[in-house]
Design an enzyme around this catalytic site. Structure first.
Site, PDB file in Angstrom:
ATOM      1  N   SER A  18      80.548  94.360  51.833  1.00 42.79           N
ATOM      2  CA  SER A  18      79.411  95.504  52.534  1.00 42.79           C
ATOM      3  C   SER A  18      80.121  95.474  54.069  1.00 42.79           C
ATOM      4  O   SER A  18      80.073  96.631  54.703  1.00 42.79           O
ATOM      5  CB  SER A  18      78.178  95.233  52.464  1.00 42.79           C
ATOM      6  OG  SER A  18      77.944  95.436  50.845  1.00 42.79           O
ATOM      7  N   ARG A  25      84.720 101.805  58.132  1.00 44.51           N
ATOM      8  CA  ARG A  25      84.437 103.185  57.997  1.00 44.51           C
ATOM      9  C   ARG A  25      83.792 103.565  59.281  1.00 44.51           C
ATOM     10  O   ARG A  25      84.016 104.853  59.829  1.00 44.51           O
ATOM     11  CB  ARG A  25      83.300 103.410  57.043  1.00 44.51           C
ATOM     12  CG  ARG A  25      83.995 103.158  55.655  1.00 44.51           C
ATOM     13  CD  ARG A  25      82.966 103.578  54.311  1.00 44.51           C
ATOM     14  NE  ARG A  25      82.788 104.974  54.771  1.00 44.51           N
ATOM     15  CZ  ARG A  25      81.348 105.661  54.020  1.00 44.51           C
ATOM     16  NH1 ARG A  25      80.424 104.586  53.405  1.00 44.51           N
ATOM     17  NH2 ARG A  25      81.080 106.676  53.981  1.00 44.51           N
ATOM     18  N   GLU A  38      91.719  94.185  50.173  1.00 45.97           N
ATOM     19  CA  GLU A  38      90.831  93.433  49.315  1.00 45.97           C
ATOM     20  C   GLU A  38      91.826  93.122  47.949  1.00 45.97           C
ATOM     21  O   GLU A  38      92.346  93.951  47.323  1.00 45.97           O
ATOM     22  CB  GLU A  38      89.677  94.332  48.864  1.00 45.97           C
ATOM     23  CG  GLU A  38      88.817  93.794  47.539  1.00 45.97           C
ATOM     24  CD  GLU A  38      88.225  92.515  48.015  1.00 45.97           C
ATOM     25  OE1 GLU A  38      88.341  91.743  47.183  1.00 45.97           O
ATOM     26  OE2 GLU A  38      87.754  92.567  48.994  1.00 45.97           O
ATOM     27  N   CYS A  46      77.911  90.906  47.247  1.00 43.28           N
ATOM     28  CA  CYS A  46      76.603  91.526  46.994  1.00 43.28           C
ATOM     29  C   CYS A  46      76.619  92.571  45.632  1.00 43.28           C
ATOM     30  O   CYS A  46      75.739  92.495  44.954  1.00 43.28           O
ATOM     31  CB  CYS A  46      76.334  92.336  48.147  1.00 43.28           C
ATOM     32  SG  CYS A  46      74.420  93.020  48.146  1.00 43.28           S
ATOM     33  N   CYS A  51      73.125  90.386  45.334  1.00 45.89           N
ATOM     34  CA  CYS A  51      72.170  91.063  45.282  1.00 45.89           C
ATOM     35  C   CYS A  51      71.950  92.280  44.147  1.00 45.89           C
ATOM     36  O   CYS A  51      70.963  92.263  43.780  1.00 45.89           O
ATOM     37  CB  CYS A  51      71.837  91.612  46.773  1.00 45.89           C
ATOM     38  SG  CYS A  51      73.213  91.740  47.784  1.00 45.89           S
ATOM     39  N   LYS A  54      71.973  91.059  40.580  1.00 44.02           N
ATOM     40  CA  LYS A  54      70.831  90.150  40.553  1.00 44.02           C
ATOM     41  C   LYS A  54      69.482  90.736  40.460  1.00 44.02           C
ATOM     42  O   LYS A  54      68.447  90.379  39.680  1.00 44.02           O
ATOM     43  CB  LYS A  54      70.641  89.213  41.683  1.00 44.02           C
ATOM     44  CG  LYS A  54      69.582  88.229  41.953  1.00 44.02           C
ATOM     45  CD  LYS A  54      68.229  88.588  42.732  1.00 44.02           C
ATOM     46  CE  LYS A  54      68.739  88.969  44.102  1.00 44.02           C
ATOM     47  NZ  LYS A  54      69.272  88.067  45.119  1.00 44.02           N
ATOM     48  N   TYR A 105      82.388 102.848  46.491  1.00 46.78           N
ATOM     49  CA  TYR A 105      83.133 102.092  47.574  1.00 46.78           C
ATOM     50  C   TYR A 105      84.365 102.666  47.632  1.00 46.78           C
ATOM     51  O   TYR A 105      84.776 102.859  49.010  1.00 46.78           O
ATOM     52  CB  TYR A 105      83.149 100.602  47.312  1.00 46.78           C
ATOM     53  CG  TYR A 105      81.804 100.103  47.972  1.00 46.78           C
ATOM     54  CD1 TYR A 105      81.681  99.445  48.844  1.00 46.78           C
ATOM     55  CD2 TYR A 105      80.393  99.961  47.032  1.00 46.78           C
ATOM     56  CE1 TYR A 105      80.636  98.984  49.409  1.00 46.78           C
ATOM     57  CE2 TYR A 105      79.464  99.379  47.503  1.00 46.78           C
ATOM     58  CZ  TYR A 105      79.456  98.927  48.519  1.00 46.78           C
ATOM     59  OH  TYR A 105      78.150  98.148  49.223  1.00 46.78           O
ATOM     60  N   GLY A 190      69.561  73.057  42.128  1.00 47.79           N
ATOM     61  CA  GLY A 190      69.435  73.667  43.520  1.00 47.79           C
ATOM     62  C   GLY A 190      68.035  73.818  43.932  1.00 47.79           C
ATOM     63  O   GLY A 190      67.219  73.974  43.296  1.00 47.79           O
ATOM     64  N   ALA A 191      68.003  73.917  45.295  1.00 51.00           N
ATOM     65  CA  ALA A 191      66.688  74.044  45.700  1.00 51.00           C
ATOM     66  C   ALA A 191      66.656  75.309  46.774  1.00 51.00           C
ATOM     67  O   ALA A 191      65.693  75.523  47.360  1.00 51.00           O
ATOM     68  CB  ALA A 191      66.346  72.990  46.672  1.00 51.00           C
ATOM     69  N   TYR A 193      67.370  79.705  47.575  1.00 48.83           N
ATOM     70  CA  TYR A 193      66.906  80.956  46.837  1.00 48.83           C
ATOM     71  C   TYR A 193      67.687  81.359  45.781  1.00 48.83           C
ATOM     72  O   TYR A 193      67.056  81.915  44.748  1.00 48.83           O
ATOM     73  CB  TYR A 193      66.742  82.054  48.297  1.00 48.83           C
ATOM     74  CG  TYR A 193      68.226  82.735  48.557  1.00 48.83           C
ATOM     75  CD1 TYR A 193      68.629  83.645  47.668  1.00 48.83           C
ATOM     76  CD2 TYR A 193      68.790  82.243  49.548  1.00 48.83           C
ATOM     77  CE1 TYR A 193      69.977  84.340  47.955  1.00 48.83           C
ATOM     78  CE2 TYR A 193      70.232  82.667  49.649  1.00 48.83           C
ATOM     79  CZ  TYR A 193      70.565  83.865  48.979  1.00 48.83           C
ATOM     80  OH  TYR A 193      72.090  84.353  49.328  1.00 48.83           O
ATOM     81  N   ILE A 194      68.870  81.245  45.893  1.00 46.86           N
ATOM     82  CA  ILE A 194      69.582  81.460  44.472  1.00 46.86           C
ATOM     83  C   ILE A 194      69.147  80.718  43.398  1.00 46.86           C
ATOM     84  O   ILE A 194      68.975  81.400  42.209  1.00 46.86           O
ATOM     85  CB  ILE A 194      71.194  81.329  44.619  1.00 46.86           C
ATOM     86  CG1 ILE A 194      71.801  82.297  45.826  1.00 46.86           C
ATOM     87  CG2 ILE A 194      72.009  81.615  43.532  1.00 46.86           C
ATOM     88  CD1 ILE A 194      73.234  81.868  46.094  1.00 46.86           C
ATOM     89  N   ALA A 195      68.696  79.430  43.421  1.00 49.20           N
ATOM     90  CA  ALA A 195      68.235  78.430  42.323  1.00 49.20           C
ATOM     91  C   ALA A 195      67.040  79.115  41.854  1.00 49.20           C
ATOM     92  O   ALA A 195      66.565  79.203  40.565  1.00 49.20           O
ATOM     93  CB  ALA A 195      68.347  77.197  42.730  1.00 49.20           C
ATOM     94  N   GLU A 197      65.540  82.041  42.278  1.00 48.75           N
ATOM     95  CA  GLU A 197      65.614  83.565  41.792  1.00 48.75           C
ATOM     96  C   GLU A 197      66.279  83.321  40.151  1.00 48.75           C
ATOM     97  O   GLU A 197      65.613  84.015  39.514  1.00 48.75           O
ATOM     98  CB  GLU A 197      66.535  84.531  42.473  1.00 48.75           C
ATOM     99  CG  GLU A 197      65.914  84.665  43.836  1.00 48.75           C
ATOM    100  CD  GLU A 197      66.866  85.432  44.515  1.00 48.75           C
ATOM    101  OE1 GLU A 197      66.328  86.121  45.683  1.00 48.75           O
ATOM    102  OE2 GLU A 197      68.123  85.554  44.549  1.00 48.75           O
ATOM    103  N   HIS A 462      43.960 100.818  51.640  1.00 42.62           N
ATOM    104  CA  HIS A 462      43.430  99.996  50.499  1.00 42.62           C
ATOM    105  C   HIS A 462      43.259 100.966  49.324  1.00 42.62           C
ATOM    106  O   HIS A 462      43.215 102.250  49.365  1.00 42.62           O
ATOM    107  CB  HIS A 462      41.724 100.000  51.027  1.00 42.62           C
ATOM    108  CG  HIS A 462      40.929  99.382  50.110  1.00 42.62           C
ATOM    109  ND1 HIS A 462      41.073  98.044  49.810  1.00 42.62           N
ATOM    110  CD2 HIS A 462      39.971  99.899  49.284  1.00 42.62           C
ATOM    111  CE1 HIS A 462      39.938  97.743  48.875  1.00 42.62           C
ATOM    112  NE2 HIS A 462      39.446  98.757  48.497  1.00 42.62           N
ATOM    113  N   GLU A 467      47.134  95.141  53.068  1.00 47.76           N
ATOM    114  CA  GLU A 467      45.762  95.306  53.798  1.00 47.76           C
ATOM    115  C   GLU A 467      45.347  94.062  54.448  1.00 47.76           C
ATOM    116  O   GLU A 467      44.695  93.910  55.493  1.00 47.76           O
ATOM    117  CB  GLU A 467      45.009  96.154  53.211  1.00 47.76           C
ATOM    118  CG  GLU A 467      44.299  95.259  52.202  1.00 47.76           C
ATOM    119  CD  GLU A 467      43.146  96.200  51.510  1.00 47.76           C
ATOM    120  OE1 GLU A 467      42.096  96.475  52.202  1.00 47.76           O
ATOM    121  OE2 GLU A 467      43.070  96.374  50.498  1.00 47.76           O
TER     122      GLU A 467
END
Length: 504
Positions: A18, A25, A38, A46, A51, A54, A105, A190-191, A193-195, A197, A462, A467
Site C-alpha cells: 500500500s 501513483r 513486485e 495488508c 489487515c 484478518k 491494485y 506471542g504477546a 497484537y497479531i497473537a 487477534e 446517547h 459518550e
C-alpha cells in the site's frame, strides 16, 4: 515483465504494498515517470496476509459471538447456527475477495500510468540521480533499470524463534490464511497484537485455544487499562493463558498432532495440538535488496535507517513502511509515501508525515482503540505531577438485557490521559464493543490539541459507548461555553430549519 528500453525512471518503487503503490501513483499525478517492482501479489502484507483478510476473519468471529447471544434478544439459542459454520466456505469467499483486490491494485496502477515490473529487485550500484536496479523475473531474465529516485518499500515477514522443530511444526500469521479447516486445538505463541487477534478469532469460531506468553500478560506496550481488561476477558471467554513461560523451547510431532515444550513456567508441555501458530515478531524484508552495494545504513535489527523525510543516507534513495520499523501500520506507510511524492514531485519541499499520535486499533475480542501516550509514558515525559487521568468502566448497553450477573458481561473500559493545567488530552485508550469505529474521530481531536474541557463541552451521543469519553467526571466548561472561544459555526444548529424542526 514490462518491456524495457534503456529508460530512466523518475521514480522506481521496490515493493507493491500500500505504501509503495500510493507513493508511485501520487508521483504520477505530478507527471513523474514511475514504476513499481513486485515479485508477488499486489497489495503487500495488508491486502494478502494482513489487515484485510484478518478483518474478514474477525467479522466472522463477531458474527459467531452475536449468534451465541441471540437468545438474550428473543431469537432462541444460536448454537445450531454456530454449528453450521464452514471454515472452507469462508476461506473461499475471503480468498476470492483478496484476489479481486489484487486486480484492483493492478488496474489502479495502469490507470495512473505507472509501470509494473514483475520480479525481484536489488540495488546494483550507480550514483545519485542515476541509480541502477536489477530486476530478476521468475524465468531468470534480468533487466537493469535506472532511476533518479528509488523508494525501498518491500515490507516485512514473520520471524520464527529458534528451537528444535519450531519452524517445521508451526505456522506463522501468513500460514494462518492457508489453513483449510478450523483446528480443533490451537496454540498461539506471542504477546503482540497479531497473537491476541488470531487467538480471539480461533476461539470465537470454536477452536480450543491456548495462548503462550513469555511473560505475564499480552500487549505489554499498551496502557494498563486495555492490557488488564483484555487479559481478564480472554480468560472469561475460555482462552487458556500460560504465563511466564520464557517461550517455546521445542515442538515435536507425532502424526498430525504436535506437542509444544515450554522453556519454563507452571506447565511444561501442551499436547495433542492440531495447530501451533507462532506470532513472535517480524523482520524487514531487506535480504534481496543488496543494500551494501550502495552503502545504505541499517539498524542492529536490520531495519533501514531513515530520517523524518524517509531519506536514507544514500542521496535519492528512500525507504518507508515495515522495512523501517517505525509505526508498522498500512495507513502510516500510505501517508509517508504520499508526502514523499509531494516533496519530490509536487513542489512541496517540506512535506513529511508525522509519526506522533497515530490512532491504532487492535481487533481483539473485544477490540482496542488507542492513540497517544499511555499513562506511564505521559508521566515519564511530563512528570507525574503534571499528568491527570480520567477513567470509566462499564458494560455496553448491548448487554443490558442479558439476564446474567454484571461480572459476566463483557467490559468496556476507557481512559483519558491529560497534561498540564489546561489538561491537554495526550492519550485516549479504550477497549470494548464499538471502539474500533469511534476512535478515528477522537484521533482527530487529539491531533488538534483538544483539552479535557473540549471533550466535556461536546454533547454526548446517547446511547452509545463513545459518550463516556465526553462525560468523565469531574467535568468543566469548554472555551465556547465560557465565551473564551468563538465557534466557527457562528451559532448554526445542525438541524434543518422550518417544517422539519417544528415537528420535533
Amino acid at each position: 515483465m514490462t518491456s524495457l528500453k534503456s529508460s530512466d525512471y523518475d521514480y522506481l518503487v521496490i515493493g507493491g504494498g500500500s505504501g509503495g503503490i500510493s507513493s508511485a501513483r501520487r508521483s504520477a499525478t505530478y507527471g513523474a515517470k514511475a514504476a513499481v517492482v513486485e515479485r508477488g501479489r499486489m497489495g503487500g502484507t495488508c491486502v494478502n496476509v494482513g489487515c484485510v483478510p484478518k478483518k474478514v476473519m474477525w467479522n466472522a468471529a463477531m458474527v459467531a459471538e452475536i449468534l451465541h447471544d441471540m437468545e438474550n434478544y428473543g431469537f432462541g439459542k444460536g448454537e445450531e447456527a454456530i454449528g453450521t459454520f464452514s471454515w472452507k466456505f469462508l476461506k473461499e469467499r475471503r480468498d476470492a475477495y483478496v484476489k479481486r483486490l489484487n486486480g484492483i491494485y493492478d488496474t489502479n496502477l495502469g490507470n495512473s500510468a505507472v509501470d509494473k515490473l514483475e520480479g525481484v529487485a536489488s540495488l546494483s550500484g550507480g550514483s545519485p540521480g542515476d541509480w541502477k536496479v536489477k530486476v530478476t523475473g521468475s524465468d531468470g531474465t534480468e533487466n537493469i533499470v535506472t532511476a533518479k529516485n528509488v523508494l525501498l518499500a518491500p515490507g516485512g515477514y514473520p520471524d520464527f524463534p529458534t528451537g528444535d522443530g519450531v519452524r517445521e511444526n508451526s505456522i506463522s500469521s501468513d500460514g494462518f490464511f492457508d489453513l483449510e479447516e478450523l483446528p480443533e486445538k490451537s496454540v498461539v505463541v506471542g504477546a503482540g497484537y497479531i497473537a491476541v487477534e488470531l487467538a480471539g478469532v480461533l476461539n470465537a469460531l470454536g477452536s480450543d485455544v491456548t495462548l503462550v506468553l513469555r511473560r505475564d500478560k499480552a500487549l505489554r506496550e499498551f496502557d494498563d487499562i486495555v492490557r488488564d481488561t483484555l487479559d481478564k476477558e480472554m480468560v472469561r471467554q475460555g482462552i487458556t493463558i500460560l504465563r511466564d513461560t520464557g517461550g517455546v523451547s521445542s515442538i515435536t510431532a507425532s502424526g498430525d498432532k504436535k506437542t509444544v515444550h515450554l522453556a519454563s513456567g507452571d506447565v511444561s508441555t501442551v499436547s495433542d495440538v492440531d495447530c501451533v501458530l507462532m506470532a513472535t515478531g517480524r523482520k524487514p524484508l531487506v535480504e534481496p535488496l543488496n543494500l551494501p552495494s550502495v552503502g545504505i545504513s541499517q539498524s542492529s535489527s536490520g531495519h533501514i535507517e531513515v530520517n523524518e523525510y524517509s531519506e536514507t543516507n544514500a542521496k535519492g534513495i528512500f525507504a518507508l513502511g515495515d522495512v523501517c520499523g517505525n509505526v508498522e501500520l498500512t495507513p502510516m506507510a500510505i501517508a509517508a509515501g504520499r508526502r514523499l511524492a509531494d516533496r519530490l514531485f509536487g513542489g512541496v519541499p517540506g512535506a513529511k508525515t508525522s509519526y506522533e499520535a497515530v490512532p491504532t486499533i487492535v481487533f481483539s475480542h473485544p477490540p482496542i482503540g488507542t492513540i497517544g501516550y499511555t499513562e506511564q509514558q505521559a508521566k515519564d515525559v511530563y512528570g507525574e505531577e503534571n499528568v491527570k487521568v480520567y477513567t470509566s468502566k462499564f458494560a455496553n448497553l448491548y448487554y443490558g438485557v442479558f439476564d446474567i450477573p454484571f461480572s459476566d458481561k463483557p467490559p468496556t473500559a476507557m481512559k483519558l490521559v491529560t497534561y498540564g493545567p489546561t489538561e491537554i488530552v495526550v492519550g485516549v485508550h479504550c477497549i470494548g464493543m464499538g471502539v474500533d469505529e469511534m476512535m478515528q474521530g477522537f484521533g482527530v481531536a487529539v491531533k488538534m490539541g483538544a483539552t479535557k474541557a473540549d471533550f466535556d463541552s461536546c454533547i454526548a451521543i446517547h446511547p452509545t459507548a463513545s459518550e463516556e469519553l465526553v462525560t468523565m467526571a469531574p467535568w468543566g466548561l469548554g472555551p465556547q461555553e465560557t465565551g473564551a472561544k468563538e465557534s466557527p459555526l457562528n451559532g448554526a444548529n445542525t438541524l434543518p430549519k422550518g417544517k422539519v424542526e417544528s415537528k420535533l
